[in-house]
Design an enzyme around this catalytic site. Structure first.
Site, PDB file in Angstrom:
ATOM      1  N   LEU A  71       0.815  -1.214   0.000  1.00  0.00           N
ATOM      2  CA  LEU A  71       0.000   0.000   0.000  1.00  0.00           C
ATOM      3  C   LEU A  71       0.849   1.264   0.000  1.00  0.00           C
ATOM      4  O   LEU A  71       0.397   2.318  -0.449  1.00  0.00           O
ATOM      5  CB  LEU A  71      -0.919   0.013   1.229  1.00  0.00           C
ATOM      6  CG  LEU A  71      -1.888  -1.168   1.349  1.00  0.00           C
ATOM      7  CD1 LEU A  71      -2.683  -1.064   2.645  1.00  0.00           C
ATOM      8  CD2 LEU A  71      -2.824  -1.224   0.153  1.00  0.00           C
TER       9      LEU A  71
ATOM     10  N   GLY B 100      10.060   1.806   5.856  1.00  0.00           N
ATOM     11  CA  GLY B 100       9.776   0.421   5.517  1.00  0.00           C
ATOM     12  C   GLY B 100       8.596   0.344   4.577  1.00  0.00           C
ATOM     13  O   GLY B 100       8.458   1.160   3.675  1.00  0.00           O
ATOM     14  N   LYS B 101       7.712  -0.641   4.789  1.00  0.00           N
ATOM     15  CA  LYS B 101       6.547  -0.827   3.921  1.00  0.00           C
ATOM     16  C   LYS B 101       5.273  -0.884   4.749  1.00  0.00           C
ATOM     17  O   LYS B 101       5.286  -1.231   5.925  1.00  0.00           O
ATOM     18  CB  LYS B 101       6.655  -2.147   3.139  1.00  0.00           C
ATOM     19  CG  LYS B 101       7.821  -2.267   2.182  1.00  0.00           C
ATOM     20  CD  LYS B 101       7.799  -3.650   1.523  1.00  0.00           C
ATOM     21  CE  LYS B 101       8.988  -3.843   0.609  1.00  0.00           C
ATOM     22  NZ  LYS B 101       9.018  -5.202   0.025  1.00  0.00           N
TER      23      LYS B 101
ATOM     24  N   LYS C 249       2.259  -2.424   9.035  1.00  0.00           N
ATOM     25  CA  LYS C 249       3.460  -1.616   8.841  1.00  0.00           C
ATOM     26  C   LYS C 249       4.660  -2.445   9.265  1.00  0.00           C
ATOM     27  O   LYS C 249       4.716  -2.935  10.393  1.00  0.00           O
ATOM     28  CB  LYS C 249       3.369  -0.331   9.660  1.00  0.00           C
ATOM     29  CG  LYS C 249       4.522   0.630   9.468  1.00  0.00           C
ATOM     30  CD  LYS C 249       4.237   1.913  10.247  1.00  0.00           C
ATOM     31  CE  LYS C 249       5.321   2.947  10.070  1.00  0.00           C
ATOM     32  NZ  LYS C 249       5.019   4.194  10.781  1.00  0.00           N
TER      33      LYS C 249
ATOM     34  N   ASN D 187      10.997   5.705   3.845  1.00  0.00           N
ATOM     35  CA  ASN D 187      12.281   5.376   4.450  1.00  0.00           C
ATOM     36  C   ASN D 187      12.089   4.525   5.702  1.00  0.00           C
ATOM     37  O   ASN D 187      13.036   3.940   6.216  1.00  0.00           O
ATOM     38  CB  ASN D 187      13.036   6.663   4.794  1.00  0.00           C
ATOM     39  CG  ASN D 187      12.207   7.588   5.655  1.00  0.00           C
ATOM     40  OD1 ASN D 187      11.097   7.249   6.060  1.00  0.00           O
ATOM     41  ND2 ASN D 187      12.741   8.761   5.941  1.00  0.00           N
TER      42      ASN D 187
ATOM     43  N   ASP E  41       3.013  15.960  11.772  1.00  0.00           N
ATOM     44  CA  ASP E  41       3.113  15.543  10.366  1.00  0.00           C
ATOM     45  C   ASP E  41       1.751  15.540   9.694  1.00  0.00           C
ATOM     46  O   ASP E  41       1.407  14.626   8.940  1.00  0.00           O
ATOM     47  CB  ASP E  41       3.769  14.161  10.267  1.00  0.00           C
ATOM     48  CG  ASP E  41       4.292  13.876   8.855  1.00  0.00           C
ATOM     49  OD1 ASP E  41       4.497  14.849   8.099  1.00  0.00           O
ATOM     50  OD2 ASP E  41       4.505  12.705   8.519  1.00  0.00           O
TER      51      ASP E  41
END
EC number: 2.7.11.13
Length: 1106
Positions: free
Chosen positions: A787, A793-794, A810, A791, A906
């Site tokens: 998805l 990860g995935k 995650k 930086n 963020d």
């Protein structure tokens, strides 16, 4: 100087300028020489300009004196409360929006009262309580390049800039001259005649430059008027860290002419002097014009390759004899050229678009009304001829966009120092690795975070290598760090050269009590400085942190005895070495330490050689600390102004006065309470959490009739983030009563909460804990798609093998986490997830489980299949109602975070997911910061560039108000489909945030402009939402006048848009760049040690509702 004396001083300056103009006029009438007449005309022009400036200052002084003498009480600023006290901040667990205890979302008193048609909301229940609330002042719309232009109208700011710049240039030139004189003597001793003549010529030129700089400095000092104003903030533009980086690229320069310069004298019968210009980049000659006697050059273009440089210097020379004579100088910062070109590019795009700044809209331009009955998006359709819904479209009136008509050039006359002007054409093309297209479209951006540097501990200081992009001064030796890397303490900001930090033997005050230091760490010279405020109008540096002091009176202090200068906030960090330089003090301390070590046995000496002899607590992270209240004790850690050096006899006497004390052993002095990690007692933490879940419920939680029914507690212990944090830091019960329990909780109730925890721990020691229902692991899931990537990860879509439920997982590599020192950040992200889980907040992403393998850690989160708002705004523009709906839900999520001491940091469209029922969920808690209550501050440089608040860019301490700035940028993007601050790279975006005013379509509704104007206020203390009532200030604004907050919270308002998917596993709402990748875990070759694996002990977690 009082008001009358200051007025008299300005009057004398005006009379002096008038006398000079009269004398110049008489000279003009008495000569027919056109060159002399031209020079006299320039003097008269400058004199009239100076008189206009001084007369304006005279009027300001007279007006201020009249107000002080005859002002009524109502004319003065009123305190927040009648008794003069500051407003009391709400307790940490105060949540009026959610409970019936104070005010419901749907309560009429909680909604904005109808009828306020002005820009300022009237009668808002949570607005600023002061009758005369501070209003942000209009920012002058000029750049640093504007100030050095010959015809600049901003004479006051130019005087301040040149006073600082000239004094610095003068000090550098004097150092250069001293070095040349040493070379002259050296060549003379060696008999090298040719080299001596060359050095002698450079010495003469340096002397001439010093005379020019002194002449220019005196001219600006004569014009400066020292107006003491308590209201005016200090100008910190020259001492901004981490902002003006050296640039690389191609500088195109064309020199046309010089005028009004004082040419070098020549003999009566000789021709006039030949004039030429030399261009230097960082003291290296890069170009030189041909010599001319007409002061004009026809074809003098230069293309200069710039490699990580800050400044160019242009020096005008006259050659009438053997050696050229400098007659005028100009310094231009390359970053100022790039900034001017960026602004010109934006101006060219907006000139014909009809977009204006907010202050122009308030003068009758904007009369749009936020009509609840209007069609969504009726006032923000894209201009005709554009394709509706495209990513580059904006508000009515024609959205700015497209490339400018031609290349952007800067063509102007610039002021030479001390007199004259030079005509230049400039342009600079930056060399960028990742150039962004300069358009109005919204695109994904990754967050940036300050990298954690290697820490060098020395005498309690935590020195990290820091690259400085402005002129710094070493706190030890007093020499300059010119655009170079140095060492800076992460705690107290003590700054010095790399070569100097090993010599530092004075302590870091942020970690120690001076009175309890061993005697051998002190010297008998303990004379405190007498710091007093002064008006800083020239180049002075802080003797502790090394930064240039800002102009003004608020932040500058000077010792009346030794002349040492520093920031007001650094005074308590400066050691009591008045009358002694830091080098001498460190030399004495080194001698004392050597004598101590010599008197001890070799074994004791070796045991203590590398220690810091001070009791201390657990080590703290060098970055991102909550603001520390430094103890008001002197500390060794700053350089002294150049003073007499103590003689060898004085150093010997100071050494002899030392008597080695009969001190306790090193182990006793070095005793530090052992740090207990959260993983050492998982059973105790779980038991404490269970007790907390039953005993620490607030009255609001107990009495809220609208709260969704919670599922009954499970048989195993419930995880509570407060208990998790408390046990992780091994806080004793006494300290936990102060820190761990909710703010404002009665002491008896806190004690009752602690007692069950202790009893439960004892029970757990005797009775083995029950086995959890299911231990979740990697083999429970099938990965279906990727998805997102970053930086970190995935994030992958996965389904459980047994129930086929979908989750977003995650995945983070442990190796990456350890290499980047992100272990604590990962644990903090988990704690923030637990805060979101605590009340199953409707607009926050919830965590179902955490688990780990040997190489990775996994966050199992709820899967939101509707995609993020960035995807949807790129597919089509949001209308006003839709943007308002999303903004209201985001506001409630931020409100919940802030009430639990968390700032998000963020906020952006990429991190806001859309559920299939049309509501939002905020995701990605990687940059969240805990324990951030009202008044708490931190300082980590992090966030997404377009959303970062000015205080973050200026390297200042910041608090919760940074979320409200980002909230303003978010609303702007949702309403106008473009960012208020943009550029081709991060540096240009940062410049825009600090300098540009956001522009709005001329017919944009007034309430929309108003909330953006108040959220995008650069002064954090004046920003909407920055007060003690936090989110209530924003909720009370007229932009949300039609919002029923209770209905929003309980999802009773029909969403304006519903995303669609073809099947539960449909990933069409996510970026195809990621979804096209095969969902596999790449092999990890490295093997982590047992100590590294211990860092992740206790990470696993399963939610009660999972």
């Amino acid at each position: 100087m009082d008001g009358d004396d200051l007025i008299a001083s300005v009057y004398r300056k005006i009379e002096r300028e008038k006398a000079l103009i009269t004398a110049a006029s008489n000279m003009r009438q008495s000569t027919d020489n056109p060159l002399v007449q031209q020079r006299v005309d320039a003097n008269i022009r400058d004199g009239r300009k100076n008189i206009a400036y001084l007369e304006e200052k005279m009027r300001e002084l007279q007006l201020r004196q009249m107000k002080q003498e005859g002002a009524s009480p109502t004319d003065k600023r009123l305190p927040p409360n009648p008794d003069g006290s500051a407003p009391v901040p709400p307790p940490k667990d105060y949540a009026p929006g959610y409970s019936g205890h104070e005010r419901e979302y749907g309560d009429a008193s909680g909604a904005y009262p109808h009828g306020g048609a002005g820009t300022m909301p009237s009668g808002a229940p949570f607005a600023d309580p002061r009758p005369f609330a501070p209003v942000p002042k209009a920012r002058p719309n000029y750049t640093k390049l504007d100030l050095i232009k010959y015809d600049t109208p901003y004479l006051g700011p130019k005087i301040q800039l040149m006073l600082s710049q000239l004094e610095f240039k003068l000090s550098v030139e004097k150092q250069y001259k001293a070095g040349i004189e040493k070379m002259v003597r050296l060549y003379q001793d060696e008999g090298d005649r040719k080299s001596r003549q060359d050095a002698e010529g450079r010495r003469i030129e340096s002397n001439q430059k010093i005379q020019l700089l002194k002449q220019a400095l005196k001219r600006y000092e004569d014009l400066h008027v020292d107006i003491e104003s308590a209201e005016a903030p200090d100008d910190e533009s020259l001492s901004t860290p981490n902002l003006r980086k050296p640039l690389t690229g191609l500088l195109t320069l064309r020199i046309h002419a010089v005028e009004d310069v004082d040419h070098a004298a020549s003999s009566r019968f000789s021709r006039g002097p030949e004039t030429f210009v030399v261009v230097k980049v960082e003291d290296a000659i890069k170009a030189r014009t041909k010599a001319t006697r007409t002061d004009k050059w026809q074809d003098e273009p230069f293309n200069i390759e710039i490699d990580k440089a800050n400044e160019i210097e242009l020096t005008v020379y006259d050659k009438s004899g053997d050696r050229p004579t400098p007659i005028g100088m100009l310094w231009v910062r390359i970053s100022d050229i790039a900034e001017e070109m960026r602004r010109k590019k934006i101006e060219s795009e907006f000139n014909a678009s009809g977009w204006v700044s907010a202050d122009k809209m308030e003068h009758g331009a904007a009369h749009g009304r936020q009509d609840a009955g209007g069609a969504p998006g009726s006032s923000n359709r894209p201009p005709s001829g554009g394709h509706s819904g495209g990513p580059g479209q904006g508000y009515a009136g024609g959205a700015p966009g497209g490339a400018s008509a031609g290349p952007v050039l800067i063509d102007s006359w610039f002021a030479l120092e001390p007199v004259g002007r030079i005509h230049l054409t400039l342009s600079f093309a930056k060399q960028l690795k990742d150039r962004r297209p300069f358009d109005i479209g919204l695109n994904r951006q990754g967050a940036v975070r300050q990298k954690k540097e290697e820490v060098h501990e020395k005498q309690g200081h935590k020195f990290v290598t820091q690259q400085f992009y402005n002129i710094m001064r070493c706190a030890l030796c007093g020499d300059f760090l010119k655009y170079a890397a140095g060492m800076q303490c992460a705690d107290c900001k003590y700054t010095c050269h790399r070569k100097c930090y090993p010599k530092v033997v004075t302590k870091c005050i942020s970690k120690a009590n001076y009175e309890t230091d061993p005697d051998e760490e002190k010297i008998n010279h303990r004379i405190p400085h007498r710091f007093e405020g002064f008006s800083n109008i020239s180049a002075n540096w802080c003797c502790h942190c090394g930064y240039l002091l800002p102009f003004g009176r608020k932040s500058a202090k000077r010792c009346t005895e030794c002349g040492l200068t520093c920031h007001a906030q650094c005074t308590h960090l400066v050691p009591d070495f008045c009358g002694m330089s830091m080098e001498a003090a460190n030399q004495i301390l080194e001698t004392l330490i050597r004598a101590k070590n010599h008197n001890k046995s070799a074994s004791v000496s070796s045991g203590l050689s590398g220690r810091t002899l001070r009791p201390g607590g657990p080590p703290q992270a060098p970055q991102d600390n909550v603001a520390l209240a430094y103890p008001q004790k002197p500390v060794e850690g700053a350089y002294g102004a150049p003073q007499r050096q103590p003689s060898a006899e004085a150093i010997s006497a100071a050494t002899n006065t030392y008597i080695p004390p009969q001190s306790p052993t090193a182990a006793q002095r070095q005793h530090i309470p052992p740090r207990t990690s959260s993983s050492q007692s998982p059973a105790a933490a779980a038991a404490a959490a269970a007790a907390a879940a039953t005993g620490l419920r607030t009255p609001q939680q107990a009495s809220d009739p609208n709260r969704p029914v919670q599922p009954p507690p499970s048989s195993h212990a419930h995880y509570d983030p407060a208990a998790y944090a408390s046990y992780q830091q091994a806080i004793p019960p006494q300290a936990m009563q102060k820190m761990g329990a909710p703010y404002g909780m009665p002491q008896q109730q806190q004690q009752q909460a602690v007692a069950p925890m202790q009893q439960q721990v004892a029970v757990k020691e005797e009775i083995p804990p029950q086995q959890p229902k299911v231990r979740i692991g990697l083999d429970h899931f099938n990965f279906l798609a990727v998805l997102g990537k970053g930086n970190f990860g995935k994030v992958m879509l996965a389904e459980t093998k047994s129930t086929k439920k979908l989750y977003a997982i995650k995945v983070l590599k442990k190796e990456f986490i350890i290499e980047n020192d992100e272990v604590e950040s990962t644990k903090s992200e988990k704690r923030v997830f637990l805060i979101a889980n605590k009340e199953r907040h409707p607009f926050l992403l919830n965590l179902h489980a955490c688990f780990q393998t040997e190489t990775r850690v996994y966050f199992v989160m709820e899967y939101i299949s509707g995609g993020d708002l960035m995807l949807h705004i790129q597919r089509g523009q949001f209308g006003l109602k839709r943007a308002q709906f999303y903004a209201a839900e985001v506001l409630l999520a931020l409100k919940y975070f802030h009430e639990n001491g968390v700032i998000y940091r963020d906020l952006k469209l990429d991190n806001i997911l859309l559920t299939l029922d049309g509501h939002i969920k905020i995701a990605d808690y990687g940059l969240c910061k805990e324990n951030m209550w009202y008044g708490s501050t931190t300082s980590t440089f992090c966030g997404t560039p377009e959303f970062m608040a000015p205080e973050i860019l200026l390297d200042k301490k910041y608090g919760r108000a940074v979320d409200w700035w980002a909230f303003g940028v978010l609303i702007y993007q949702m309403l106008l489909q473009q960012s208020p601050f943009r550029g081709e790279d991060e540096d240009e975006i940062y410049d825009a945030i600090l300098a540009d005013e956001p522009l709005y379509p001329i017919h944009m509704p007034r309430d929309s402009v108003s909330i953006l104007q108040k959220l995008l206020t650069r002064e954090p203390e004046l920003r909407l939402g920055s007060g003690p009532t936090d989110a209530q200030e924003v909720m009370s604004h007229a932009f949300f006048r039609n919002i029923n907050w209770d209905d929003i919270y309980h999802k009773r308002v029909p969403p304006p848009f519903l995303p669609t998917i073809s099947s539960p596993t449909d990933t069409s709402n996510f970026d195809q760049e990621f979804t096209s990748v095969t969902p596999v875990l790449t092999p990890v070759q490295s093997v982590l040690s047992q100590a590294m694996q211990e860092e992740f002990r206790g990470f696993s977690y399963t939610a009660d509702f999972a």
